[in-house]
Design an enzyme around this catalytic site. Structure first.
Site, PDB file in Angstrom:
ATOM      1  CG  ASN A 236      -1.573   1.445   1.175  1.00  0.00           C
ATOM      2  OD1 ASN A 236      -1.505   1.905   0.682  1.00  0.00           O
ATOM      3  ND2 ASN A 236      -2.656   1.135   2.436  1.00  0.00           N
TER       4      ASN A 236
ATOM      5  CE  LYS B 274      -0.505   1.986   7.370  1.00  0.00           C
ATOM      6  NZ  LYS B 274      -2.237   2.544   6.746  1.00  0.00           N
TER       7      LYS B 274
ATOM      8  NE  ARG C 233      -6.018   1.690   0.080  1.00  0.00           N
ATOM      9  CZ  ARG C 233      -5.824   2.594   0.526  1.00  0.00           C
ATOM     10  NH1 ARG C 233      -4.577   3.384   1.203  1.00  0.00           N
ATOM     11  NH2 ARG C 233      -7.252   3.393   1.523  1.00  0.00           N
TER      12      ARG C 233
ATOM     13  CG  HIS D 131     -12.866   3.612   3.696  1.00  0.00           C
ATOM     14  ND1 HIS D 131     -12.852   4.980   3.911  1.00  0.00           N
ATOM     15  CD2 HIS D 131     -11.188   4.193   4.053  1.00  0.00           C
ATOM     16  CE1 HIS D 131     -12.149   6.037   4.727  1.00  0.00           C
ATOM     17  NE2 HIS D 131     -10.349   4.689   4.706  1.00  0.00           N
TER      18      HIS D 131
ATOM     19  CG  HIS E  77     -12.894   2.724   7.373  1.00  0.00           C
ATOM     20  ND1 HIS E  77     -12.300   1.022   6.893  1.00  0.00           N
ATOM     21  CD2 HIS E  77     -12.229   3.587   7.846  1.00  0.00           C
ATOM     22  CE1 HIS E  77     -10.960   1.527   7.371  1.00  0.00           C
ATOM     23  NE2 HIS E  77     -10.608   2.895   7.599  1.00  0.00           N
TER      24      HIS E  77
ATOM     25  N   GLY F  83      -8.691   8.311   8.124  1.00  0.00           N
ATOM     26  CA  GLY F  83     -10.271   9.129   6.957  1.00  0.00           C
ATOM     27  C   GLY F  83     -10.637   8.515   7.288  1.00  0.00           C
TER      28      GLY F  83
ATOM     29  NE  ARG G  74      -8.481  12.969   4.389  1.00  0.00           N
ATOM     30  CZ  ARG G  74      -8.433  11.948   3.663  1.00  0.00           C
ATOM     31  NH1 ARG G  74      -9.536  11.375   3.553  1.00  0.00           N
ATOM     32  NH2 ARG G  74      -7.349  11.065   4.330  1.00  0.00           N
TER      33      ARG G  74
ATOM     34  CB  CYS H 299     -10.040  10.018  18.318  1.00  0.00           C
ATOM     35  SG  CYS H 299     -11.416   9.906  18.388  1.00  0.00           S
ATOM     36  NE  ARG H 300      -4.816   6.271  20.181  1.00  0.00           N
ATOM     37  CZ  ARG H 300      -4.354   5.683  19.838  1.00  0.00           C
ATOM     38  NH1 ARG H 300      -3.872   4.141  20.177  1.00  0.00           N
ATOM     39  NH2 ARG H 300      -3.479   5.786  18.639  1.00  0.00           N
TER      40      ARG H 300
ATOM     41  N   GLY I 219      -9.808   2.044  13.379  1.00  0.00           N
ATOM     42  CA  GLY I 219      -9.036   2.792  14.586  1.00  0.00           C
ATOM     43  C   GLY I 219      -9.737   3.232  15.593  1.00  0.00           C
ATOM     44  CB  ILE I 220     -12.013   6.540  15.455  1.00  0.00           C
ATOM     45  CG1 ILE I 220     -11.171   6.726  15.375  1.00  0.00           C
ATOM     46  CG2 ILE I 220     -13.251   6.780  16.233  1.00  0.00           C
ATOM     47  CD1 ILE I 220     -11.428   8.559  14.767  1.00  0.00           C
TER      48      ILE I 220
ATOM     49  CD  GLU J  80      -8.854  -0.697   4.343  1.00  0.00           C
ATOM     50  OE1 GLU J  80      -8.258  -0.627   5.677  1.00  0.00           O
ATOM     51  OE2 GLU J  80      -8.944  -0.144   3.956  1.00  0.00           O
TER      52      GLU J  80
HETATM   53  P1  ADP Z   1      -5.650   4.917   9.370  1.00  0.00           P
HETATM   54  O1  ADP Z   1      -7.019   5.665   8.420  1.00  0.00           O
HETATM   55  O2  ADP Z   1      -4.621   5.850   9.230  1.00  0.00           O
HETATM   56  O3  ADP Z   1      -5.528   2.977   8.760  1.00  0.00           O
HETATM   57  P2  ADP Z   1      -6.536   4.208  12.360  1.00  0.00           P
HETATM   58  O4  ADP Z   1      -7.629   3.124  11.553  1.00  0.00           O
HETATM   59  O5  ADP Z   1      -5.674   3.183  12.020  1.00  0.00           O
HETATM   60  O6  ADP Z   1      -5.724   5.244  11.097  1.00  0.00           O
HETATM   61  O7  ADP Z   1      -7.549   5.061  13.155  1.00  0.00           O
HETATM   62  C1  ADP Z   1      -6.949   5.877  13.740  1.00  0.00           C
HETATM   63  C2  ADP Z   1      -7.593   6.253  14.670  1.00  0.00           C
HETATM   64  O8  ADP Z   1      -8.254   5.570  15.633  1.00  0.00           O
HETATM   65  C3  ADP Z   1      -6.774   7.697  15.405  1.00  0.00           C
HETATM   66  O9  ADP Z   1      -7.915   8.946  15.308  1.00  0.00           O
HETATM   67  C4  ADP Z   1      -6.548   6.904  16.423  1.00  0.00           C
HETATM   68  O10 ADP Z   1      -6.845   8.068  17.561  1.00  0.00           O
HETATM   69  C5  ADP Z   1      -7.993   6.210  16.773  1.00  0.00           C
HETATM   70  N1  ADP Z   1      -7.986   4.678  17.903  1.00  0.00           N
HETATM   71  C6  ADP Z   1      -6.657   3.851  17.594  1.00  0.00           C
HETATM   72  N2  ADP Z   1      -7.264   3.343  19.601  1.00  0.00           N
HETATM   73  C7  ADP Z   1      -8.099   4.729  19.756  1.00  0.00           C
HETATM   74  C8  ADP Z   1      -9.098   4.563  21.216  1.00  0.00           C
HETATM   75  N3  ADP Z   1      -8.774   3.706  21.994  1.00  0.00           N
HETATM   76  N4  ADP Z   1     -10.161   5.090  21.189  1.00  0.00           N
HETATM   77  C9  ADP Z   1     -10.145   6.038  20.586  1.00  0.00           C
HETATM   78  N5  ADP Z   1      -9.047   6.200  19.435  1.00  0.00           N
HETATM   79  C10 ADP Z   1      -8.817   5.267  18.952  1.00  0.00           C
END
Ligand code: ADP
Length: 397
Positions: A10, A17, A89, A178, A206, A210, A239, A282-283, A329-330, A383
């Site tokens: 990717n 990646k 990808r 996505h 998703h 993004g 964004r 987001c964390r 991730g979120i 993915e």
């Molecule tokens: P990408 O689109 O770069 O692949 P990811 O799918 O890895 O991104 O998502 C990244 C997001 O997920 C970041 O905003 C990160 O803070 C959030 N995230 C990861 N773990 C947590 C968590 N435990 N609580 C809240 N948000 C999280």
């Protein structure tokens, strides 16, 4: 001992990646990231058998040198001979690619022709394809498109209300992204719902850096929030998603921004970062919001409200909703955001199961609602596995 591995690539403009997926067990054998390519200290970080390691690349090293180093690594780990296909990808497939394809010269020409639709992404993907072709000259390479799953959208969903010539002559329409993730989520959700995919109606959210939401009817994408580019739709890490398009002109005419500066604001300085004035992570935003930071709270409020509105609007094409699925991730980890979104969708009979919502984090999947017709659930996306399986399906008898 592995005997059928797929090398999944990717490629971004300054990063790459990669992972090795076992086509039989579906396990990820190795994964990594080549980062800061073209800079003074590019680096490869990878994970193998639980160990995390790094390899420093020469200053200014680019994709080819990163891929060559990865191939040497695979060789040192005695994994090279087991690689039977390469999957890429590719971000934008335009209207030309409705499914994955084996890459030949004609496909490369077609990808070059549609690169203008994704000038930041497709050229990087082409560089990755070229590097992998040099590194694995005897292996078939397969392109898997972020847009392909959305090619089933009807015209009423993908057409902007602009002069129709802009679509007919220049391809300006909603493509969506996505797609690999939304496709995977659809297959997994059907299993969890114990339904045939062709009878599965879900809304797939998703939520990563993004973010996009897709309405899936009878297993097919019928609407999605990203558009001609991945800028439209939800609030994302940096964004802005949907804004009044006239804001761009206003910033240029009244505030003295240049075109490029507006683009940079919309893509790189907005979303969770712009609203919180802290970060796109987001964390951290959740932590700071809990401590009372007003910007962090506002960022979460705007993020969740926009998402809930999109989900509600996607019940229109579906008629019947089986499940809302959170991923990325979120989506996979933030119980707080899921709880807020489900609360705002009470009108659909959704009731949060608080314990199940806490349990479905950090890689665990599960249903997080109770007593409701439509369910909400969490499913970790994969993915790379979709790319690997497509690469195998198209290249092996
Ligand atoms: P990408 O689109 O770069 O692949 P990811 O799918 O890895 O991104 O998502 C990244 C997001 O997920 C970041 O905003 C990160 O803070 C959030 N995230 C990861 N773990 C947590 C968590 N435990 N609580 C809240 N948000 C999280």
């Amino acid at each position: 001992m592995h005997n059928s591995l797929v090398f999944v690539l990717n490629c971004g403009s300054s990063s790459l990646k990669f992972s090795l997926i076992d086509a039989k067990s579906h396990d990820e054998i190795l994964s990594g990231l080549a980062d800061a390519l073209g800079s003074s200290n590019p680096i490869i970080k990878y994970k193998y058998q639980g160990d995390k390691k790094t390899i420093a690349l020469n200053a200014n090293a680019m994709h080819q040198s990163a891929v060559d180093t990865i191939v040497t690594l695979l060789s040192d780990l005695s994994l090279n001979d087991a690689v039977i296909a390469v999957g890429h990808r590719v971000v934008h497939g335009g209207e030309l690619f409705t499914q994955s394809v084996v890459i030949d010269n004609q496909v490369i020409e077609q990808l070059e022709a549609i690169s203008k639709l994704a000038p930041l992404h497709n050229p990087a993907n082409l560089i990755g394809i070229n590097a992998a072709q040099q590194a694995f000259p005897n292996l078939a390479q397969v392109a898997v498109f972020d847009t392909a799953f959305h090619q089933s959208m009807p015209a009423k969903a993908f057409t902007y209300a602009l002069p129709h010539a802009l679509y007919k002559e220049h391809g300006i329409r909603r493509y969506g992204f996505h797609g690999t993730s939304h496709y995977f989520i659809t297959q997994q959700a059907a299993k969890m719902l114990d339904k045939d995919v062709s009878e599965t109606n879900i809304i797939s959210a998703h939520l990563g850096n993004g973010a996009s939401v897709t309405a899936v009817k009878n297993g097919q994408s019928v609407d999605t929030s990203m558009g001609l580019t991945p800028l439209e739709g939800l609030v994302m890490g940096t964004r802005c998603g949907d804004v009044d398009p006239a804001i761009a002109q206003y910033m240029i005419d009244q505030l003295g921004y240049s075109n490029d500066e507006v683009n940079n604001v919309f893509n790189k300085q907005s979303g969770l970062l712009g609203l919180s004035e802290l970060t796109n992570d987001c964390r951290v935003i959740e932590e700071r919001a809990q401590q009372g930071h007003a910007g962090a709270k506002l960022a979460l409020d705007v993020f969740c409200y926009r998402l809930a509105k999109y989900i509600a609007s996607y019940t229109v094409p579906l008629g019947r909703l089986d499940a809302i699925v959170f991923t990325g991730g979120i989506g996979e980890n933030s119980d707080l955001i899921r709880a807020s979104v489900i609360e705002q969708l009470e009108i659909f009979g959704l009731a949060l199961d608080e314990q199940a919502n806490l349990d479905a984090r950090f890689g665990n999947q599960g249903v997080i609602t109770k007593n409701s017709g439509a369910k909400a659930m969490v499913i970790p996306t994969n993915e790379e596995l979709v790319i690997a399986l497509d690469a195998i399906a198209l290249t092996q008898e």
